[in-house]
Design a protein around this motif. Structure first.
Motif, PDB file in Angstrom:
ATOM      1  N   LEU A  66      -7.070 -17.055   1.796  1.00 35.56           N
ATOM      2  CA  LEU A  66      -6.504 -18.328   2.199  1.00 35.56           C
ATOM      3  C   LEU A  66      -4.986 -18.301   2.105  1.00 35.56           C
ATOM      4  O   LEU A  66      -4.281 -18.744   3.015  1.00 35.56           O
ATOM      5  CB  LEU A  66      -7.090 -19.450   1.336  1.00 35.56           C
ATOM      6  CG  LEU A  66      -6.665 -20.867   1.732  1.00 35.56           C
ATOM      7  CD1 LEU A  66      -7.120 -21.185   3.148  1.00 35.56           C
ATOM      8  CD2 LEU A  66      -7.205 -21.870   0.751  1.00 35.56           C
ATOM      9  N   VAL A  67      -4.454 -17.746   1.017  1.00 30.87           N
ATOM     10  CA  VAL A  67      -2.990 -17.641   0.844  1.00 30.87           C
ATOM     11  C   VAL A  67      -2.416 -16.734   1.929  1.00 30.87           C
ATOM     12  O   VAL A  67      -1.374 -17.033   2.529  1.00 30.87           O
ATOM     13  CB  VAL A  67      -2.650 -17.111  -0.570  1.00 30.87           C
ATOM     14  CG1 VAL A  67      -1.180 -16.763  -0.674  1.00 30.87           C
ATOM     15  CG2 VAL A  67      -3.042 -18.135  -1.626  1.00 30.87           C
ATOM     16  N   LEU A  94      -3.618 -16.143   4.942  1.00 27.43           N
ATOM     17  CA  LEU A  94      -3.668 -16.828   6.230  1.00 27.43           C
ATOM     18  C   LEU A  94      -2.605 -17.920   6.334  1.00 27.43           C
ATOM     19  O   LEU A  94      -1.996 -18.112   7.393  1.00 27.43           O
ATOM     20  CB  LEU A  94      -5.059 -17.408   6.463  1.00 27.43           C
ATOM     21  CG  LEU A  94      -6.167 -16.384   6.749  1.00 27.43           C
ATOM     22  CD1 LEU A  94      -7.520 -17.089   6.863  1.00 27.43           C
ATOM     23  CD2 LEU A  94      -5.867 -15.617   8.020  1.00 27.43           C
ATOM     24  N   VAL A  95      -2.347 -18.629   5.229  1.00 26.02           N
ATOM     25  CA  VAL A  95      -1.303 -19.667   5.232  1.00 26.02           C
ATOM     26  C   VAL A  95       0.063 -19.012   5.425  1.00 26.02           C
ATOM     27  O   VAL A  95       0.899 -19.489   6.198  1.00 26.02           O
ATOM     28  CB  VAL A  95      -1.365 -20.500   3.929  1.00 26.02           C
ATOM     29  CG1 VAL A  95      -0.130 -21.377   3.786  1.00 26.02           C
ATOM     30  CG2 VAL A  95      -2.624 -21.355   3.917  1.00 26.02           C
ATOM     31  N   LEU A  96       0.320 -17.893   4.741  1.00 28.90           N
ATOM     32  CA  LEU A  96       1.597 -17.183   4.906  1.00 28.90           C
ATOM     33  C   LEU A  96       1.736 -16.626   6.322  1.00 28.90           C
ATOM     34  O   LEU A  96       2.823 -16.669   6.919  1.00 28.90           O
ATOM     35  CB  LEU A  96       1.719 -16.057   3.878  1.00 28.90           C
ATOM     36  CG  LEU A  96       1.934 -16.504   2.433  1.00 28.90           C
ATOM     37  CD1 LEU A  96       1.944 -15.293   1.496  1.00 28.90           C
ATOM     38  CD2 LEU A  96       3.226 -17.290   2.306  1.00 28.90           C
ATOM     39  N   LEU A  97       0.637 -16.129   6.861  1.00 30.18           N
ATOM     40  CA  LEU A  97       0.654 -15.627   8.234  1.00 30.18           C
ATOM     41  C   LEU A  97       0.950 -16.756   9.211  1.00 30.18           C
ATOM     42  O   LEU A  97       1.740 -16.598  10.154  1.00 30.18           O
ATOM     43  CB  LEU A  97      -0.691 -14.974   8.563  1.00 30.18           C
ATOM     44  CG  LEU A  97      -0.797 -14.323   9.938  1.00 30.18           C
ATOM     45  CD1 LEU A  97       0.171 -13.163  10.069  1.00 30.18           C
ATOM     46  CD2 LEU A  97      -2.219 -13.856  10.172  1.00 30.18           C
ATOM     47  N   LEU A  98       0.355 -17.928   8.992  1.00 27.34           N
ATOM     48  CA  LEU A  98       0.608 -19.088   9.834  1.00 27.34           C
ATOM     49  C   LEU A  98       2.058 -19.526   9.743  1.00 27.34           C
ATOM     50  O   LEU A  98       2.704 -19.813  10.763  1.00 27.34           O
ATOM     51  CB  LEU A  98      -0.333 -20.236   9.429  1.00 27.34           C
ATOM     52  CG  LEU A  98      -0.171 -21.534  10.206  1.00 27.34           C
ATOM     53  CD1 LEU A  98      -0.587 -21.343  11.657  1.00 27.34           C
ATOM     54  CD2 LEU A  98      -0.979 -22.624   9.560  1.00 27.34           C
ATOM     55  N   LEU A  99       2.612 -19.583   8.544  1.00 23.24           N
ATOM     56  CA  LEU A  99       4.018 -19.965   8.358  1.00 23.24           C
ATOM     57  C   LEU A  99       4.956 -18.935   9.011  1.00 23.24           C
ATOM     58  O   LEU A  99       5.972 -19.302   9.616  1.00 23.24           O
ATOM     59  CB  LEU A  99       4.335 -20.116   6.880  1.00 23.24           C
ATOM     60  CG  LEU A  99       3.697 -21.326   6.194  1.00 23.24           C
ATOM     61  CD1 LEU A  99       3.992 -21.284   4.700  1.00 23.24           C
ATOM     62  CD2 LEU A  99       4.210 -22.613   6.797  1.00 23.24           C
ATOM     63  N   GLY A 100       4.617 -17.666   8.889  1.00 30.16           N
ATOM     64  CA  GLY A 100       5.445 -16.619   9.509  1.00 30.16           C
ATOM     65  C   GLY A 100       5.455 -16.710  11.016  1.00 30.16           C
ATOM     66  O   GLY A 100       6.511 -16.566  11.662  1.00 30.16           O
ATOM     67  N   THR A 101       4.307 -16.947  11.615  1.00 34.00           N
ATOM     68  CA  THR A 101       4.258 -17.076  13.073  1.00 34.00           C
ATOM     69  C   THR A 101       4.974 -18.341  13.530  1.00 34.00           C
ATOM     70  O   THR A 101       5.658 -18.339  14.567  1.00 34.00           O
ATOM     71  CB  THR A 101       2.806 -17.082  13.584  1.00 34.00           C
ATOM     72  OG1 THR A 101       2.067 -18.094  12.914  1.00 34.00           O
ATOM     73  CG2 THR A 101       2.153 -15.740  13.401  1.00 34.00           C
TER      74      THR A 101
END
Length: 124
Positions: free
Chosen positions: A6-7, A9-16
């Motif tokens: 979950l962490v 995926l959240v970091l990946l979402l913020l990066g994109t």
């Protein structure tokens, strides 16, 4: 789903989201720059057209005829032209002192000097 995933995926979402934001504004900056260049090109083309028109007006024969007396220009008369026999014979010796570059079929370039013809029975 685990907490680590979950962490991640959240970091990946913020990066994109961050990269999309910066990419969008980079494109906006490049578009502004392109529009500025297009305006500059249009101004330059207009300036070239203006200068060409000005040159055409300044070199128009009617204008030259009107300005000629102020510049002490007179038409050429036949008396002012020289005959071919009155011209000095410089054609024979014009290139005698110059080195000319001759391009060979192989692509090499060699220096060549022309030899003048005899003038009045005397070689130069």
């Amino acid at each position: 789903m685990t907490g680590r995933n979950l962490v991640f995926l959240v970091l990946l979402l913020l990066g994109t989201a961050w990269s999309t934001f910066h990419l969008k504004y980079a494109v906006v900056r490049l578009e502004r720059h392109a529009h500025g260049l297009e305006r500059e090109i249009a101004r330059t083309v207009d300036e070239i057209r203006t200068l060409e028109t000005d040159l055409a007006l300044r070199t128009h024969p009617d204008r030259i005829v009107a300005v000629a007396p102020k510049l002490d220009m007179v038409p050429v008369t036949v008396r002012q032209l020289a005959s071919a026999s009155a011209l000095p014979d410089h054609a024979r010796v014009a290139y005698a002192d110059r080195m000319l570059a001759v391009l060979l079929p192989s692509g090499a370039e060699v220096p060549a000097r022309l030899k003048p013809l005899a003038m009045g029975g005397l070689p130069r």
